[in-house]
Design an enzyme around this catalytic site. Sequence first.
Site: not given
Length: 519
Positions: A80, A49, A41
């Site tokens: 990274k 996050v 929905s």
Amino acid sequence: MKTECLQNIVIVGGGTAGWMTAAALAKFLQPKQYRITLVESDVIGTVGVGEATVPHIRYFNEVLGIDENEFMKKTNATYKLGIEFSNWGKVGDAYIHPFGIYGQSHNDISFHHYWLKANQAGDTSNISDYSVGVAAAYAEKFAYPAADSRSLFSKYSYAFHIDASMYARFLREYSCARGATRCEGKITTVVQHPDTGFIQSVQLDSGEIIAGDLFIDCSGFRGLLINETLGTAFEDWSHWLPCDRAIAVPSAKTSEPLPYTKAIARTAGWQWRIPLQNRTGNGQVYCSHYISDDEVAANLLASLDGEPLANLNYLRFKTGRRITSWNKNCIAIGLSSGFLEPLESTSIYLIQIAIMKLIEFFPYADMDAANTDEFNRELAMEYERIRDFLILHYHATGRDDSAFWNYCRTMQIPESLKYKMDLFREQGHVERYKRGMFLEPSWVAVYLGQGIAANRYHPLADAMDMSQLQQYLRSMRDAITAGVRTMASHSDSIQRYCRDDHTEKSWPPAAMSLYGVFS
């Protein structure tokens, strides 16, 4: 004897977990035999996050046939090389946990034993001096690992900082293009079989009923199916991992992105800083027993490099896992299965490993108990090994400047972690296992980075006398320094491979090592 195959797979919830699951199933299952429906929905938000990853995500994208450069462009990604931990062992200390090994093994003895021998004899070099990943990170450089496995420059790996919401959208397009169906709506009712308790269907607020044979719960912390419907027990680990809240906020980019994540220990938790191409992800994880929300919010806003780009996002959580992630015909993947705070960027990995184990143990319609039990056993092992590694960061500290750190330093720890720490202290050994996320170099990084010393080194390291050892170490440091000097800057590598335009890019080497994926 072959039993009936299941046909309808229903994924409840989108976000990173839902769309990673849909993408993998759409890739590996025959579209004519299986129907994959994802229910989500737009009214219900996702956590979104978790923007730092580990190298295993490269394997996931690779088996899906995803172009790495395209993925990076679509998710505002940066490279990274590891995570820098500041103020963890004591205030003022810092070390990087890199993706890759230290040095090179000699005579089948791990390199850190040779370093321990030299260190105990008065050598002042740091274990990090023998990591290509650490050297490149601090020099703000990036290059793809060498294809030649004999090279010192093949001994490191890399991951990404990504916008998790953009990754979910990227995988949504991928999944739907391969036959998965997205259904918009909120689930109001879950129907179970009156005798077996198996889930039969879900009903949406529109009245539509979606039936299924296998249900995958990606509904986040709520656990709509695994928790609210099936009542699956949750094992609470908050006595070992006491942080229970987080505040997150993006900020404007003020400088070129670093090729590593920052994890900065604070008075009652820690703060993350994750550099994307277009912004910086910030947040603070903390224990509400020792500090207030208002104090954390003020400290977080005061520490931003650039202006905040959104309102603060407040999150509450409890660390732990479901006793069984697969219950009846429901499999929990992502936050519905459990939560281990984002200290080592493990959230997306735990989604990925659950998906891969689902494919490995993919069931018939009768949901054979032995199959289910083995899935649960292996996933529990993954959670527990990561749990111990995270607890190590908090427990291996000399900090006594706050009640929070006093608790962490003196708390009772799991026997499994105590055994690992005792093993290392005695003779520098790291418990070996073939499956699990964090292997020997990772444990060495945190042990030594946070002041856990080994009393002795492996006796076979004495096969190399001290003069040979000093030359061996010196030549390795020189080779790393010289090699990193020739690398392109992190920003130049981003510009070359994944800038947001339509010019053709060269593709990184195919023979890249995937640290720990097949171990």
